[in-house]
Every structure is written in structure tokens, then in C-alpha cells.
Write an enzyme that holds these catalytic residues in place. Structure first.
Site, PDB file in Angstrom:
ATOM      1  N   SER A  82      94.507   6.140  13.519  1.00  0.00           N
ATOM      2  CA  SER A  82      95.088   6.749  12.171  1.00  0.00           C
ATOM      3  C   SER A  82      96.765   6.297  12.727  1.00  0.00           C
ATOM      4  O   SER A  82      97.355   6.408  11.707  1.00  0.00           O
ATOM      5  CB  SER A  82      95.149   8.233  12.418  1.00  0.00           C
ATOM      6  N   ASP A  93      98.969  15.669   7.083  1.00  0.00           N
ATOM      7  CA  ASP A  93      98.455  16.350   7.417  1.00  0.00           C
ATOM      8  C   ASP A  93      98.796  18.045   7.202  1.00  0.00           C
ATOM      9  O   ASP A  93      99.660  17.976   6.667  1.00  0.00           O
ATOM     10  CB  ASP A  93      98.650  16.578   8.944  1.00  0.00           C
ATOM     11  N   HIS A 149     100.444  12.281  16.093  1.00  0.00           N
ATOM     12  CA  HIS A 149     100.702  11.734  14.583  1.00  0.00           C
ATOM     13  C   HIS A 149     102.754  11.815  14.889  1.00  0.00           C
ATOM     14  O   HIS A 149     102.856  12.121  15.705  1.00  0.00           O
ATOM     15  CB  HIS A 149     100.375  12.645  13.190  1.00  0.00           C
TER      16      HIS A 149
END
Length: 390
Positions: free
Chosen positions: A280, A347, A322
Site C-alpha cells: 500500500s 482509509d 500509512h
């Protein structure tokens, strides 16, 4: 046809029978506390009759015993210092007067019988194969009487391996080596304080399996280093002292390095490594890379986070790494909106202070794959509702 067995063959055969008895008790789920006392007591009596080996006690054995006592004493100081930081808990064994008597009869005496058998067997059989044989026998017997074989998932197997099998194996290997290199006093200088701490002291340090295993590896490594140095230099008459000191120094440095790396991985320090499991965050870092996290423990540290920072946070029992793309304030507290660089959408939920673990400082490519494979092996059935980039 008449078959004559030598004493050495009888010794091997008796230990195999002993193992078979433990195995059948395991299959029949017979786990009586008095069973250890009876079986090890009988084996000890048998060993007194058959394993009559001679071993000369030299001056270096006394020095070994004193060295081991110093090491064990230092270990327990370090152990209880850990308790000051981590915390203490009550011993699961009864340490009252009646409990001490019970523990002595049911737990300690069988272990002392076992060590007498080990000492006599190792002294009687001088070759390495015999020492490996009795070590394996005692490891298996102890596993049969433990909870090792009761697991259902890969994660439980790993837990049993690290918290049950490894401590049993390490302790038995060390005890066999001490029986070989030293004498009875050498063995008990290590083993008796361990038994006293395990069964008599009412307060123990609240350690998880990782720290317990780490401390056991540390004391075993240190004892082995010093005993091997004494044994090589005096028992085998190798008088190259400079080489001995160099070997001892190298082992000490190696033990310290292993301790530091283990504590670093465990997250004891301000900075901690973390293996990346997904794609990701490509191209900044990807699956199999290691990122080093600076742990953020206070609200003021977390409040300094800004747009563009990459953070680690907890979400539904999993760890996510992230990038912060935005934030907003609500009731005087910041909430962060995050997104993986390689993801199509942000998210699902905003992240609060309580969820934040730390901030990513830098990454090291590809060295985290062993951790990735282990994680997938233990959590193959876990559903993750976070976008992973591919």
C-alpha cells in the site's frame, strides 16, 4: 539362544524404556503429580547400581562452581531489575509452608533425581553421542508431561514452541554440558538457585515468553562461554591464554549484541523495527521492507504530527502504516486522515491519538521477508478490511 548385554547397552535400554513409559502415560493422559517422583526416583536408584563411572575432581572444578555462582547471582539481580521496569506478579506455585513441602516433594526432588541420573550417565559414557542421547530423552520426557502438544492453530504452535519447547531444550542442553565439563557442584551451582526461584519465591517478575526466553539464552550463553574457556584452558591443557581471552571476549561481545538486537526488535527502546506486509505504500517502501518507527507515547509528541508524515497506528487489532493526508480538530483533539500512497482511496476511519503508535523514520529494503512469512503463517485466516495496494 543366550544374549549377553553389556552395562552400556543396559543403560541405553533402560532410558528407552523410561521414555516409553512417559509416552504411554501421555497417550493415556495420565498426569499425576506423584508420577515424576516415582519414575525419576526409580531411574535414579537404577543409575546408582549401574552407572559407576569415575571422574577426577580437579582444582578447576571449584573455580567453575564459584564462577557459575557469580554468574547466576548477577543474573538474578538483572532479573529483578527487569521487574522494577516491567512489574511483578505472584508466583503460581504455593509458597506457603505447606506449599514449600509439596513443591519440594513433587517438583524439586524428581528434578534432583533426574540430575543425578544425568551426572552418572555422562560420567559413565564419555562420548558425545551418549550425551546427546540422554539430553534428547529428558527433553522428550519433559515435553510429554507438559502442555507442548496441546495446540490447534499455527499461532498456538509457535507459542508452545517458544514458551515450552525452547526453555526445556536450552535448560537440558546446558545441564548436560555442565555435567560433562564439571562436577555435581558445578551443575547444582546453576540448577538449585533456579529451582528456588521457580518454586519457593512468592514474587516473580511479570515477563512474557520473549523476555523469559531472552534472559534464559543470555545466562546460558554466558555460562557456556566461561565454562568452555576454563575447560579448554585447564582440563584439556591448552595454555594459549591470549587466544582463550580473545575467544571469551568474542563470545561476550556476541551475547551483548544478541541482547541488544533482541531488545530492539521487542520494542524496549524509543525506536523499533517493523516489517511491511503489503504494497500500500509503494514506491516509498513495499512488502518485505523494514521500517524503523519512532514511538510516540505522549499527547504532545502526537500533536506535532503534520500532513505528509507516515505513521503507524492500530486498527481493529492490526497494524497499519500509512501517510497523513489531512487532519481536523474535534473537541480540542486532532483526528488524522490517512491513505496509502499506492491505494485508490483514503482509509475508512479517521485516526485518534489513542490509535497512534509511532512515526516512520526510514526504511531498509527486503530484509523483513522472514517476519512477513511468519506473520502470514500464523494469521492466514485473519480478514483485513484495509486497502493493501494491489
Amino acid at each position: 539362544m543366550h544374549i549377553n548385554f553389556t552395562k552400556k547397552q543396559i543403560g541405553y535400554f533402560s532410558l528407552l524404556i523410561f521414555l516409553c513409559v512417559w509416552f504411554f502415560c501421555f497417550l493415556l493422559k495420565v498426569n499425576l503429580p506423584i508420577l515424576d517422583f516415582i519414575l525419576y526416583g526409580f531411574l535414579c536408584f537404577f543409575s546408582i547400581l549401574f552407572f559407576q563411572g569415575k571422574k577426577l575432581a580437579r582444582n578447576y572444578h571449584r573455580e567453575l562452581t564459584q564462577t557459575i555462582l557469580v554468574i547466576v547471582g548477577s543474573y538474578f539481580i538483572l532479573y529483578y531489575l527487569f521487574g522494577v521496569v516491567i512489574g511483578f506478579s505472584y508466583n503460581t506455585y504455593d509458597t506457603g509452608f505447606g506449599g514449600i513441602l509439596y513443591n519440594s516433594l513433587i517438583f524439586i526432588l524428581p528434578l534432583l533425581f533426574r540430575e543425578e541420573v544425568r551426572l552418572k550417565f555422562v560420567n559413565f559414557y564419555k562420548h558425545k553421542q551418549a550425551h546427546i542421547f540422554i539430553t534428547v530423552i529428558f527433553i522428550l520426557c519433559e515435553l510429554f508431561s507438559s502442555s507442548f502438544f496441546y495446540f490447534q492453530t499455527n499461532k498456538e504452535l509457535f507459542t508452545q514452541f517458544t514458551s515450552v519447547f525452547l526453555p526445556i531444550a536450552i535448560e537440558n542442553i546446558l545441564l548436560t554440558y555442565l555435567a560433562f565439563a564439571g562436577t555435581r557442584s558445578t551443575v547444582y551451582a546453576y540448577f538449585l538457585p533456579t529451582l528456588i526461584s521457580r518454586y519457593y519465591i512468592p514474587i516473580v517478575v511479570d515477563l512474557d515468553w520473549f523476555y523469559s526466553l531472552l534472559l534464559q539464552l543470555l545466562i546460558s550463553g554466558v555460562i557456556y562461554t566461561f565454562v568452555q574457556n576454563e575447560y579448554l584452558s585447564k582440563a584439556k591443557r591448552i595454555y594459549i591464554r591470549k587466544i582463550d581471552k580473545k575467544i571469551s571476549y568474542s563470545y561476550s561481545v556476541l551475547c551483548c549484541l544478541i541482547l541488544f538486537v533482541s531488545l530492539f526488535i521487542a520494542g524496549v527502546f524509543k525506536y523499533q523495527p517493523l516489517a511491511i506486509l503489503t504494497y500500500s505504500m509503494e514506491p516509498i517502501f513495499t512488502r518485505g521492507d523494514i521500517v524503523v518507527i519512532e514511538k510516540l507515547e505522549t499527547k504532545s509528541e502526537k500533536n506535532k504530527l503534520k500532513k505528509g508524515d507516515i505513521i503507524q497506528y492500530q486498527y481493529n487489532g492490526i497494524v497499519v502504516v500509512h501517510r497523513i493526508i489531512d487532519f481536523y480538530k474535534q473537541d480540542g483533539e486532532k483526528f488524522f486522515i490517512l491513505k496509502g500512497d499506492n491505494n485508490n482511496s483514503k482509509d475508512v476511519n479517521a485516526v485518534s491519538y489513542d490509535q497512534i503508535v509511532g512515526k516512520v523514520l526510514f526504511s531498509v529494503p527486503k530484509i523483513g521477508y522472514p517476519s512477513v512469512w511468519l506473520s502470514e503463517f500464523f494469521n492466514s485466516d485473519q480478514n483485513v478490511d484495509v486497502e493493501v495496494g494491489r
